[in-house]
Design a protein around this motif. Structure first.
Motif, PDB file in Angstrom:
ATOM      1  N   LYS A   5       0.849  -1.186   0.000  1.00 17.33           N
ATOM      2  CA  LYS A   5       0.000   0.000   0.000  1.00 17.33           C
ATOM      3  C   LYS A   5       0.890   1.243   0.000  1.00 17.33           C
ATOM      4  O   LYS A   5       1.853   1.331   0.763  1.00 17.33           O
ATOM      5  CB  LYS A   5      -0.891  -0.002   1.243  1.00 17.33           C
ATOM      6  N   GLU A   6       0.554   2.177  -0.857  1.00 19.17           N
ATOM      7  CA  GLU A   6       1.330   3.413  -0.961  1.00 19.17           C
ATOM      8  C   GLU A   6       0.867   4.394   0.107  1.00 19.17           C
ATOM      9  O   GLU A   6      -0.320   4.702   0.221  1.00 19.17           O
ATOM     10  CB  GLU A   6       1.157   4.024  -2.349  1.00 19.17           C
ATOM     11  N   ILE A   7       1.809   4.910   0.891  1.00 17.80           N
ATOM     12  CA  ILE A   7       1.536   5.894   1.927  1.00 17.80           C
ATOM     13  C   ILE A   7       2.216   7.193   1.500  1.00 17.80           C
ATOM     14  O   ILE A   7       3.447   7.285   1.441  1.00 17.80           O
ATOM     15  CB  ILE A   7       2.058   5.432   3.301  1.00 17.80           C
ATOM     16  N   ILE A   9       3.558  10.855   1.731  1.00 20.32           N
ATOM     17  CA  ILE A   9       4.113  11.749   2.748  1.00 20.32           C
ATOM     18  C   ILE A   9       4.531  13.050   2.076  1.00 20.32           C
ATOM     19  O   ILE A   9       5.376  13.060   1.183  1.00 20.32           O
ATOM     20  CB  ILE A   9       5.318  11.107   3.459  1.00 20.32           C
ATOM     21  N   PHE A  32       1.838  13.279   6.882  1.00 14.49           N
ATOM     22  CA  PHE A  32       1.167  12.266   6.079  1.00 14.49           C
ATOM     23  C   PHE A  32      -0.016  12.915   5.378  1.00 14.49           C
ATOM     24  O   PHE A  32      -0.778  13.655   5.996  1.00 14.49           O
ATOM     25  CB  PHE A  32       0.735  11.083   6.950  1.00 14.49           C
ATOM     26  N   ASP A  34      -2.812  11.723   4.289  1.00 11.53           N
ATOM     27  CA  ASP A  34      -4.114  11.329   4.815  1.00 11.53           C
ATOM     28  C   ASP A  34      -4.250  11.509   6.326  1.00 11.53           C
ATOM     29  O   ASP A  34      -5.329  11.329   6.868  1.00 11.53           O
ATOM     30  CB  ASP A  34      -4.432   9.879   4.439  1.00 11.53           C
ATOM     31  N   SER A  35      -3.148  11.844   6.996  1.00  8.06           N
ATOM     32  CA  SER A  35      -3.167  12.113   8.449  1.00  8.06           C
ATOM     33  C   SER A  35      -2.264  13.310   8.720  1.00  8.06           C
ATOM     34  O   SER A  35      -1.184  13.174   9.291  1.00  8.06           O
ATOM     35  CB  SER A  35      -2.649  10.894   9.222  1.00  8.06           C
ATOM     36  N   HIS A  87       5.682   4.975  11.253  1.00  3.87           N
ATOM     37  CA  HIS A  87       4.327   5.155  10.722  1.00  3.87           C
ATOM     38  C   HIS A  87       4.035   4.278   9.494  1.00  3.87           C
ATOM     39  O   HIS A  87       2.968   4.367   8.913  1.00  3.87           O
ATOM     40  CB  HIS A  87       4.092   6.623  10.364  1.00  3.87           C
ATOM     41  N   ILE A  88       4.989   3.467   9.118  1.00  2.00           N
ATOM     42  CA  ILE A  88       4.854   2.602   7.933  1.00  2.00           C
ATOM     43  C   ILE A  88       5.026   1.161   8.391  1.00  2.00           C
ATOM     44  O   ILE A  88       6.006   0.839   9.061  1.00  2.00           O
ATOM     45  CB  ILE A  88       5.944   2.929   6.879  1.00  2.00           C
ATOM     46  N   GLU A  92       3.454  -1.635   3.622  1.00  2.00           N
ATOM     47  CA  GLU A  92       3.294  -0.286   3.082  1.00  2.00           C
ATOM     48  C   GLU A  92       4.633   0.240   2.573  1.00  2.00           C
ATOM     49  O   GLU A  92       5.695  -0.226   2.987  1.00  2.00           O
ATOM     50  CB  GLU A  92       2.746   0.652   4.166  1.00  2.00           C
ATOM     51  N   PRO A  94       6.547   4.102   1.692  1.00  3.35           N
ATOM     52  CA  PRO A  94       6.412   5.556   1.738  1.00  3.35           C
ATOM     53  C   PRO A  94       6.654   6.173   0.358  1.00  3.35           C
ATOM     54  O   PRO A  94       7.585   5.800  -0.349  1.00  3.35           O
ATOM     55  CB  PRO A  94       7.502   5.992   2.728  1.00  3.35           C
TER      56      PRO A  94
END
Length: 184
Positions: A5-7, A9, A32, A34-35, A87-88, A92, A94
């Motif tokens: 999954k791509e996160i 940043i 992030f 989304d956060s 956080h990853i 996932e 980054p």
């Protein structure tokens, strides 16, 4: 093999000049996409002490003060890497997102490799300006943050503080993404 999954940043930096190796990375801000409440910020000790006066006037940094108060670049990059990794998870990956990503990524890549031997973002970055240009079929000159802000009406503004700018460009990225989902 399971696809990771791509996160995304959002990363912004301030520097003492136009190129890594000759000039210094002075600050890093990240959040992030989304956060956006999950943030990272640090200021770094200069190592070259080379400075373009125009770059310093934009950032407002004083190299002598940073030499006293900034983090050693090794520690700064370790802390940034730890923040990313905390956080990853293993499923996932980054993804570096920047506004004019080629500039910001070049310094981050250089500093990660020079001080830690590897860059957790890998060898590429996603550019908000390019995404916007592709989405709205506009000219490159129309991808200035002021022009994008007129079209997308973000709540935030940039101000050459790396963390504030990372938050601002994260909002721009989310607004462009939102337009991609309209009518689909």
């Amino acid at each position: 093999m399971v696809e990771k999954k791509e996160i995304f940043i959002s990363v912004d930096i301030e520097t003492s000049g136009p190129i890594p190796g000759e000039y210094d990375l002075l600050s890093i801000g990240a959040c992030f996409i989304d956060s956006p409440n999950e943030t990272f910020y640090c200021e770094l000790k200069p190592v070259s002490n080379n400075a373009d006066p125009e770059a310093l006037s934009v950032t407002g940094f004083n190299l002598e003060k940073l030499a006293e108060d900034g983090l050693n670049p090794i520690l700064a990059m370790k802390e940034f890497g730890i923040w990313i990794n905390d956080h990853i998870n293993e499923n996932e990956i980054p993804i570096f997102v920047g506004f004019n990503a080629s500039f910001d990524w070049s310094f981050i890549n250089y500093y990660f490799h020079k001080y830690l031997g590897k860059n957790p973002f890998g060898f590429s970055a996603l550019d908000v300006k390019s995404l916007y240009m592709g989405r709205f079929c506009c000219k490159w000159t129309d991808t200035k943050s002021s022009m994008i802000s007129k079209k997308l009406s973000p709540l935030l503004k940039g101000n050459h503080n790396a963390l504030q700018d990372a938050l601002f460009q994260a909002e721009l990225f989310r607004l462009v993404q939102k337009t991609l989902h309209i009518g689909s």
